[in-house]
Structure formats: structure tokens, C-alpha cells
Design a protein around this motif. Structure first.
Motif, PDB file in Angstrom:
ATOM      1  N   UNK A 149       0.823  -1.195   0.000  1.00 17.17           N
ATOM      2  CA  UNK A 149       0.000   0.000   0.000  1.00 17.17           C
ATOM      3  C   UNK A 149       0.867   1.258   0.000  1.00 17.17           C
ATOM      4  N   UNK A 150       0.706   2.076  -1.040  1.00 15.08           N
ATOM      5  CA  UNK A 150       1.421   3.357  -1.118  1.00 15.08           C
ATOM      6  C   UNK A 150       0.600   4.425  -0.414  1.00 15.08           C
ATOM      7  N   UNK A 151       1.304   5.410   0.132  1.00 15.59           N
ATOM      8  CA  UNK A 151       0.626   6.512   0.814  1.00 15.59           C
ATOM      9  C   UNK A 151      -0.115   7.387  -0.196  1.00 15.59           C
ATOM     10  N   UNK A 152      -1.133   8.062   0.283  1.00 17.81           N
ATOM     11  CA  UNK A 152      -1.768   9.135  -0.479  1.00 17.81           C
ATOM     12  C   UNK A 152      -0.885  10.375  -0.330  1.00 17.81           C
ATOM     13  N   UNK A 153      -0.613  11.065  -1.432  1.00 15.24           N
ATOM     14  CA  UNK A 153       0.234  12.251  -1.312  1.00 15.24           C
ATOM     15  C   UNK A 153      -0.600  13.438  -0.843  1.00 15.24           C
ATOM     16  N   UNK A 154       0.060  14.421  -0.264  1.00 17.06           N
ATOM     17  CA  UNK A 154      -0.627  15.548   0.372  1.00 17.06           C
ATOM     18  C   UNK A 154      -1.458  16.364  -0.616  1.00 17.06           C
ATOM     19  N   UNK A 155      -0.979  16.504  -1.832  1.00 17.76           N
ATOM     20  CA  UNK A 155      -1.704  17.324  -2.807  1.00 17.76           C
ATOM     21  C   UNK A 155      -2.993  16.644  -3.235  1.00 17.76           C
ATOM     22  N   UNK A 156      -2.923  15.385  -3.600  1.00 20.04           N
ATOM     23  CA  UNK A 156      -4.133  14.668  -3.996  1.00 20.04           C
ATOM     24  C   UNK A 156      -5.044  14.445  -2.788  1.00 20.04           C
ATOM     25  N   UNK A 157      -4.434  14.287  -1.617  1.00 22.79           N
ATOM     26  CA  UNK A 157      -5.221  14.105  -0.401  1.00 22.79           C
ATOM     27  C   UNK A 157      -6.085  15.312  -0.071  1.00 22.79           C
ATOM     28  N   UNK A 158      -5.692  16.497  -0.533  1.00 24.26           N
ATOM     29  CA  UNK A 158      -6.473  17.708  -0.279  1.00 24.26           C
ATOM     30  C   UNK A 158      -7.786  17.703  -1.053  1.00 24.26           C
ATOM     31  N   UNK A 159      -7.929  16.822  -2.030  1.00 27.91           N
ATOM     32  CA  UNK A 159      -9.164  16.727  -2.797  1.00 27.91           C
ATOM     33  C   UNK A 159     -10.121  15.693  -2.246  1.00 27.91           C
ATOM     34  N   UNK A 160     -10.025  15.429  -0.945  1.00 29.23           N
ATOM     35  CA  UNK A 160     -10.876  14.412  -0.326  1.00 29.23           C
ATOM     36  C   UNK A 160     -11.846  14.985   0.702  1.00 29.23           C
ATOM     37  N   UNK A 161     -11.685  16.266   1.076  1.00 32.42           N
ATOM     38  CA  UNK A 161     -12.436  16.878   2.189  1.00 32.42           C
ATOM     39  C   UNK A 161     -12.113  16.175   3.499  1.00 32.42           C
ATOM     40  N   UNK A 162     -10.879  15.742   3.649  1.00 32.72           N
ATOM     41  CA  UNK A 162     -10.482  15.007   4.852  1.00 32.72           C
ATOM     42  C   UNK A 162      -9.181  15.517   5.459  1.00 32.72           C
ATOM     43  N   UNK A 163      -8.419  16.321   4.732  1.00 35.31           N
ATOM     44  CA  UNK A 163      -7.083  16.721   5.168  1.00 35.31           C
ATOM     45  C   UNK A 163      -7.052  18.170   5.630  1.00 35.31           C
ATOM     46  N   UNK A 164      -6.377  18.432   6.724  1.00 32.80           N
ATOM     47  CA  UNK A 164      -6.144  19.790   7.197  1.00 32.80           C
ATOM     48  C   UNK A 164      -5.147  20.454   6.245  1.00 32.80           C
ATOM     49  N   UNK A 165      -5.590  21.472   5.522  1.00 29.31           N
ATOM     50  CA  UNK A 165      -4.776  22.053   4.462  1.00 29.31           C
ATOM     51  C   UNK A 165      -3.530  22.745   4.994  1.00 29.31           C
TER      52      UNK A 165
END
Length: 849
Positions: free
Chosen positions: A211-227
């Protein structure tokens, strides 16, 4: 100093782009020149999946659009087979990739072991096809999660609070709402899921065998990450689904290494075992890298299945429109983006209907029609649009008075169809004007220093000319329209360099000073106009851009409904708010000195839940601060004082006055001074009355033609003075009950809501007295109705407020625009049966001589 010279001689860098309709690959050498490329089209090369445009549309679930997960697996293997004759895989030292943003994949329990033990003698598809808890991957085109979006927003304090926290308000396509929908509707799938990947991290997981990590930039398009913190937000995770963090894994910077390539690819395709897999990211972040976008004054426009406008900024300033993501190639910066769902597929639909399915014919029509299209403007939504959020439908308008460069004087009428050349220009100008209007409102540069165009349609010079004319700046293009896979290959080289240096190095060191020697350089495609007529044309386009921001020209949608009613930014209040600037509203003032109470928090979403913000402050003061965040184009202020004591000189400052929660005495005084619209929401008794607008002129659309109409109204005093026996026989009981309560409160000197159930005997006695004087039988005002209204007290009911507020918003916009049939002249809504009724109180006849 680290730079392109640090890349190994003869090395190759492989970039993928897993998009909606295809999987592409671009290969760069150590000089950053393209040496190979390849593509797999899902519909034509994997026809057994029977996708259309790479997706399935669920006919049983409106707006549900997804792709078969295993199709992406099979496409990866096929693409590598197609690349094998073109390059030596053993020379590839780093791989990265781009995935369509927001799409998600659900690995079932035990799949980590499957990934780590792939057998080179067997195909990927055979070994991975049973590794998923659901075979359906929701993608960015999905619009079926409105309910989940609202639930997540409400849990964190509203859409604006979520945007401040994560960079965007909740959008239906975002992964968080998609996950919540699966948790709610398919709990067994959610329970059986071990890891949730984005399309980007899913493809990277296959390549590294874990399992690879989700990267911070793409993760921001989830409504789940503190920007700001660039970590998962516990607040949003808890609002989405239980145990979610464990299913998401850790986040990683976009330039980080996901791992070395898995043994499966070493043995089956002869990759070097030391080949690095750099974190994959989203397609738009990769395009930003591939376009070498590093100047704040530049904008990029990607013309693909979806259209996007994006740029870079040093600060995160999220709002209710658009998105803020971490910059994928600059750890301290951000990228800002606007997204439109109706892109190339919608343009192709117009081409097929109007241009003989030929781009040559399409372009010929575009070239032969004049800019501004003779006032013809169209908005075409083949799918539910993201920005503005509008349903499926085509809307065509003929606009007059374009020679008068003032948005106040635009006259429009909706038409059924255009001739083919006008239809072609209408879709291109409508799309680009909407982009420009929203880009300006989002704070992007106006005009930009330049625009770099990418995506399939960026090779169309006729479309690029329209972009240059509408944005008023030169348009550049890059060597390859597929900037996402190019950017992924560049990011592979950048990630390799960061890994070799042991820390982050600026990506610009790879090409600075030598950009023209690489495949990354851009060339001027269309210059900006600099003639006087070009500047005048740009000014007129600016007017139309304002109209395009909300998907309408001057109001008046189908069947007389205002388009502002449809263009929801969040809810009915914000729809009306967003429409104010184009109607000519420059300012809004609130007057309410009552202190914010706990009850206010439950009924007014404009009040923040933090007591340190609202404590000891007036409703007007607190609400003003929230409203300022919604739309900086309208000036907002709070006025001090008691509304019952204001004078005519004060009211003369305003064009429209709205009164809510006031006594009958105050309403009569204000109406006497200036009132156009009055509104009452008194202890569960809800009415709206247009008054003192004795002669109101407006535009009406009885069919397809617009004609002027005029209505004559009685004043509020005249309306409530009409003898009851002169009123229509079927007059609603609420009218009489409210007149009784208002009369009682006025005589007792009480404010609205202060009369309670303990006053029932006195109120009923007043009712009997008034019925006797008005020759009305008491049965017309049921005592049970009076008791129900008294029981409500001062309590406000949010659903009723939402309904009445929406209707009030429509009436205000109608008053401003003089378009659409206004209510004449009382509106009543009874929450008991959920029905509303309009009562037309006639002007009383003149007294007899």
C-alpha cells in the motif's frame, strides 16, 4: 549544485496518467526530452468492459458514475506491453504518475499480502481481480452524494468552516462524501475494506507491491485533510465514517519516494530492481508540474474531459468556490484551482449535433462568427455542473444592448435554439466567460500575464483564439497537450533527485536556464490583442463574464424562475447572496441589536458556534462577519439602533428594506416611509407581503417572448383595513388569525412572540369581538389554530425559515431586476400541512360620496 546534470547519463524517467478515458505514458531522458509515449484508450482497446467515456452511469441512482477498478489494472499491463518495444525498461531509474483526482479504490482485507506476492508468470489482472471489497470505483464525475456533503459540512460548522479547514467546501465528487455514502449504504463493503486508495496511490501501490501513501496534494481533494497542517483532520474523519484513519494510512509529500519497484515488474518487464517509484499525485497537480507553472501571475487552463483553471499562490485563502491544494513541487506553497465537469464531452456533443461530427467544420463556424456572437450566449450542461452547481440542461440567451457597456442595461430573453454556427461559438464563449468570471471572483490574476493551455483541446487554435480574446492575455501551449503524464515524468526525475540529495530540492533546478532545450518549454500560440477595439471588446466580455459567473445573463430562467434560485453555492440564502453583485447591489446593511443567544445558534447558520466569537455581541454584528466571507463584492455593515425609532431620512439611504420580527406598529411606520418588501416571521406565523409598491413594472415571459407588465398594490395599511366580509370567500384561516394576534399585541403593547398560551382566553375574546365587527363567523378562525400559534411563542423553526427565506430572496431579486412575476401580495405558509398559499388583497374601493 543539484540540477539536471545530476541525473544519470542515459537514464529514463517514466510518467503515467490514469485519466477518465485512457491511460497514457510519457518517457523523458536525462536531458528531459521526450523519447517515447503511448496510450491505451479504455473504450476502444478494452471494449469488453463496455464503458462509455471510460465510465458507467448508474440508471438506478441519479448522478452515480463510476469506473470498473480492474479495468485500470488491465490497462496498466497492456500499456507496459505497448511500451516494451520502444524503450529499455532497465534504464528507467524512476517512475511517477498522475491519477484522475477524487476517484477511490477499496482494497479488501488481506490484499496487502496479495500485492506483496505477485507471481511474474501470471498476469496482474488474474492475481488482483479479487482483491477489492467493491469492484466499482466512484470517480470525479459522480454527483450522487449531496446528502453526505451537507452532513459533513454541518458537522464541522458549515461549508465555509470546512473550506477553511480542508481547502474546499464539500463537493459531491470529493472522496470523503463518497466514502461516507459507502459507509451508509454499503456497510458490509466498508467493514470489509482494509485500505482506501485514491486512483493515484492505487496505481503506485501496484508498482511497489504494497500500500502506497496518499500524497498531500491529492489528499487535499478528499475533504479530509487539514490544508495547513497537511495531516488528516480528526474532526472531518469522525464526521465521515468510523475508523477511517486506519483505512487511509499516512500522508506523504508529493516528491517523496513510495518505494522501489516490485519484483513482479523486475522479472516480467526487466525493470532495474533499484528503480524508484515516486509518489503519484492527481492529474491537475501533475499538469501544474508539467507546465512548469512557477509564476503567480500565470494561469493554466486544462481542456480535457473536465476543464480546469489553476495557478499558484504563497498563501492558502479558501472560499466557498474553487479549491486550494498544496503545491506538488513546492512544499511551502499552494495551487488554486477551479473545476468544470462539462468539458470536452460537452464540446463534442455540440460538434456532433451542429458541425457534422467534424472539428474542421466546428472550427470554421467558430472562425466565421463574430466575437460576442451577436449577443447569443449559451450554457451547456450535459452532466450536473460543479461550477456553478447546476443540473443537466442547455440554456440559450439572446442578449441586447451589448453596445452599451453597462451590465445594468443588458436585456436578455431565453430562446429555444441557435443556428449551428452560433451554437458553436455560444458553447466556447459560454465556457470561457464562466472561467474568467469565476477566476476573477476567486482572486486569480486579472488579466493574467499569460495562459498556458493544455489538454486535448489545446491543439485547437480556434478555441485558443477565443481564450486569448476573453481573458485579454497571450496564450501559450506546450510540446505535448498531455501535460499530466509529462508532469509525472518530470516529477519522477525530481523525486529521484530529492532522494539522491537526501532532502527536497526545487524542481526548477532541473530546467532553469535551459527550458528551451527540454520538452517542457512553451511557445506562443495566440497573442493578446492590443488595439482599441480589442480593449473595448474585452470590456464588453467582462460584462458578460459577470453574467456567466452564475450561469445566467440577467436572471429569469425557465418559466420565469430566477436562475439565482438554481445556482446554489450552499443553500438558498447563499444563492441569493451570490446573485447580488450582478443585479447591481453594492451594499447590504443589517439592523438587529438583540444579543446572540443559544437559540440563535440552532436556527441561523451564519452564527458561529464558538462562544468566544459570538458572546456578548449582537445578531447583526456577528452575521455581518459571516456574510463578508461569502462575497467580498458586496459591502456589508451593521446599523445600530431600534428599528421602531428610525426615520424617513435614514430609510432614504436604501432601495429595498426587509423587515422581520417587528411589531405591526413598526411595520406600518416603515412601510409608510419607504417600503418595497415587508416580511414577517412571527412565533411560527409566517407571511410575506409586497406593499407600498403602488405601481410595480416588471418583465414577464408568458411564452418565449418577454413583455412588460404592471401591477398595482394597496399599501400595507390599506390591505389590512379591508373589511373581512369584502375578502374572497376562500381566504386562508391564517390571514384572519394573524390579524387577531397582531391586533391583540398592538393593543397590549407587546412585541411579537410575547403573547403565550396563558393569554388564550383574552385572545379568543378579542377574536370574537373582531369577528362581530367584521361580520365574519367565528368558525372561520378555529380556536385550535389560534392556540397552535400562541404555543409557538418566539421559537423559530429552521425548515420554515428556509422556505420563507427562499421565497423572500426571490422577491428581493425580482424587485431589483424587475424580472419575474412578483407575489401579490400576501404569502402564508403553514408548517402543519407544509402548504403555502398566496392571497391577493384587493385595493379597497374609494369611499362613496
Amino acid at each position: 549544485m543539484a540540477g539536471r546534470g545530476s541525473l544519470p547519463e542515459g537514464s529514463l524517467f517514466l510518467g503515467f496518467d490514469s485519466s477518465t478515458q485512457s491511460l497514457k505514458a510519457t518517457v523523458l531522458n536525462n536531458e528531459l526530452a521526450i523519447v517515447a509515449s503511448e496510450i491505451v484508450n479504455f473504450d476502444s482497446e478494452l471494449p469488453h468492459y463496455k464503458t462509455e467515456g471510460g465510465v458507467y452511469r448508474d440508471s438506478t441512482d441519479d448522478g452515480h458514475i463510476f469506473s470498473p477498478t480492474i479495468m485500470w489494472v488491465e490497462a496498466l499491463e497492456l500499456l507496459l506491453e505497448k511500451l516494451k518495444p520502444k524503450i529499455n525498461f532497465s534504464k528507467v531509474v524512476a517512475i511517477s504518475g498522475s491519477g484522475q483526482q477524487h476517484g477511490s479504490v477499496y482494497w479488501k482485507k488481506g490484499s496487502q499480502a496479495v500485492l506483496s506476492s505477485l507471481e511474474p508468470s501470471k498476469s496482474l489482472l488474474l492475481q488482483i481481480k479479487d482483491a477489492f471489497s467493491t469492484m466499482k470505483s466512484p470517480i470525479w464525475m459522480d454527483s450522487s452524494t449531496t446528502k453526505q456533503c451537507r452532513e459533513i459540512e454541518n458537522a464541522v460548522g458549515g461549508a465555509l468552516e470546512l473550506a477553511k479547514l480542508t481547502g474546499s467546501r464539500a463537493y459531491e465528487r470529493f472522496t470523503g462524501p463518497q466514502i461516507r455514502k459507502i459507509y451508509q449504504t454499503e456497510p458490509n463493503v466498508y467493514e470489509d475494506t482494509e485500505r482506501i486508495s485514491l486512483v493515484s496511490s492505487f496505481m503506485a501501490s501496484i508498482l511497489v507491491g504494497c500500500y502506497a501513501s496518499i500524497d498531500e496534494t491529492d489528499g487535499a481533494g478528499m475533504s479530509l485533510m487539514d490544508i495547513n497542517q497537511r495531516t488528516w483532520s480528526n474532526t472531518v474523519l469522525e464526521a465521515t465514517a468510523p475508523g477511517l484513519e486506519a483505512k487511509l494510512g499516512n500522508l506523504a509529500p508529493a516528491y517523496a519516494t513510495a518505494g522501489q519497484i516490485a519484483p513482479y515488474f523486475v522479472e516480467r518487464f526487466q525493470f532495474d530492481k533499484n528503480c524508484l517509484v515516486i509518489q503519484w499525485s492527481g492529474d491537475n497537480p501533475n499538469s501544474l508540474a508539467g507546465l512548469t507553472l512557477n509564476t503567480p501571475g500565470d494561469l493554466a487552463i486544462s481542456l480535457g474531459t473536465s476543464d480546469t483553471v489553476f495557478g499558484i499562490t504563497a498563501e492558502a485563502k479558501p472560499s466557498l468556490e474553487g479549491h486550494v491544494f498544496p503545491n506538488p513541487v513546492e512544499p511551502d506553497g499552494y495551487m488554486v484551482m477551479l473545476c468544470y465537469k462539462n468539458g470536452s464531452l460537452t464540446r463534442e456533443d455540440v460538434r456532433n449535433r451542429c458541425a457534422e461530427k467534424s472539428w474542421d467544420v466546428f472550427n470554421n463556424y467558430l472562425e466565421k462568427t463574430a466575437p460576442l456572437n451577436g449577443g447569443k450566449l449559451g450554457f451547456y450542461y450535459k452532466d450536473h455542473e460543479i461550477l456553478p452547481p447546476l443540473p443537466v440542461g442547455f440554456h440559450r440567451y439572446a442578449v441586447e444592448n451589448l453596445d452599451d457597456a453597462s451590465s445594468d442595461n443588458l436585456i436578455e430573453r431565453e430562446v429555444a435554439e441557435f443556428d449551428p454556427p452560433s451554437e458553436v461559438r455560444a458553447i466556447i464563449e459560454g465556457q470561457m466567460l464562466s472561467m474568467r468570471g469565476h477566476a476573477e471572483r476567486f482572486g486569480m490574476p486579472n488579466p493574467p500575464k499569460r495562459i498556458i493551455a493544455t489538454g486535448g483541446a489545446s491543439s485547437n487554435e480556434s478555441i485558443l483564439k477565443s481564450i486569448a480574446q476573453i481573458f485579454g492575455c497571450p496564450v501559450f501551449t506546450v510540446q505535448r497537450p498531455d501535460s499530466a503524464s509529462l508532469g509525472a515524468a518530470l516529477r519522477a526525475a525530481h523525486g529521484w533527485l530529492c532522494n539522491a540529495e537526501g532532502s527536497f530540492v526545487p524542481i526548477s533546478c532541473l530546467y532553469e536556464g535551459n527550458l528551451e532545450k527540454t520538452s517542457l518549454g512553451s511557445k506562443l500560440a495566440v497573442p493578446a490583442g492590443d488595439k482599441e477595439e480589442d480593449r473595448e471588446l474585452l470590456k464588453k466580455r467582462g460584462i458578460r463574464a459577470l453574467a456567466a459567473m452564475d450561469g445566467s445573463v440577467g436572471g429569469g430562467g425557465a418559466e420565469g424562475e430566477l436562475t439565482a434560485q438554481e445556482t446554489a453555492l450552499y443553500d438558498r440564502q447563499i444563492r441569493v447572496w451570490g446573485s447580488m453583485p450582478r443585479r447591481g447591489v453594492g451594499s447590504l446593511s443589517l439592523m438587529d441589536d438583540h444579543m446572540v443567544t443559544q437559540d440563535d445558534l440552532n436556527v441561523n447558520f451564519l452564527n458561529p458556534l464558538d462562544e468566544s466569537i459570538y458572546g456578548g455581541r449582537s445578531r447583526a454584528e456577528v452575521c455581518c462577519e459571516s456574510l463578508k466571507d461569502f462575497n467580498p463584492m458586496v459591502r456589508v455593515s451593521d446599523e445600530k439602533g431600534d428599528p421602531s425609532l428610525i426615520d424617513g431620512e435614514f430609510l432614504d439611504r436604501f432601495d429595498i428594506v426587509v423587515v422581520s420580527g417587528a411589531s405591526l406598529k413598526t411595520k406600518l411606520w416603515v412601510v409608510f416611509q419607504v417600503l418595497l418588501v415587508t416580511f414577517s416571521c412571527l412565533k411560527g406565523r409566517d407571511t410575506k407581503n409586497s406593499a407600498s409598491c403602488l405601481h410595480f413594472c416588471f418583465q414577464k415571459k408568458p411564452g418565449r417572448e418577454t413583455e412588460q407588465q404592471e401591477l398595482t398594490y394597496p399599501s400595507l395599511q390599506e390591505a389590512i383595513s379591508v373589511p373581512w366580509n369584502n375578502l374572497p370567500r376562500k381566504m386562508t384561516e391564517l390571514y384572519f388569525a394573524m390579524r387577531v394576534l397582531e391586533n391583540y399585541e398592538l393593543s397590549e403593547g407587546r412585541s411579537p412572540g410575547e403573547t403565550t398560551l396563558s393569554d388564550t382566553p383574552a385572545v379568543l375574546a378579542r377574536m370574537k369581538d373582531m369577528c362581530d365587527k367584521m361580520s365574519l363567523h367565528e368558525s372561520k378562525i378555529p380556536s385550535a389554530l389560534v392556540e397552535r400559534l400562541l404555543a409557538a411563542g418566539k421559537k423559530e423553526h429552521p425548515p420554515v425559515c428556509a422556505i420563507l427565506g427562499g421565497i423572500l430572496g426571490q422577491e428581493v431579486i425580482k424587485s431589483i431586476s424587475c424580472k419575474g412575476d412578483p407575489i401579490k401580495n400576501f404569502f402564508y405558509f403553514d408548517a402543519a400541512d407544509g402548504k403555502g398559499v398566496i392571497e391577493d388583497i384587493p385595493t379597497p374601493p374609494p369611499p362613496a360620496n
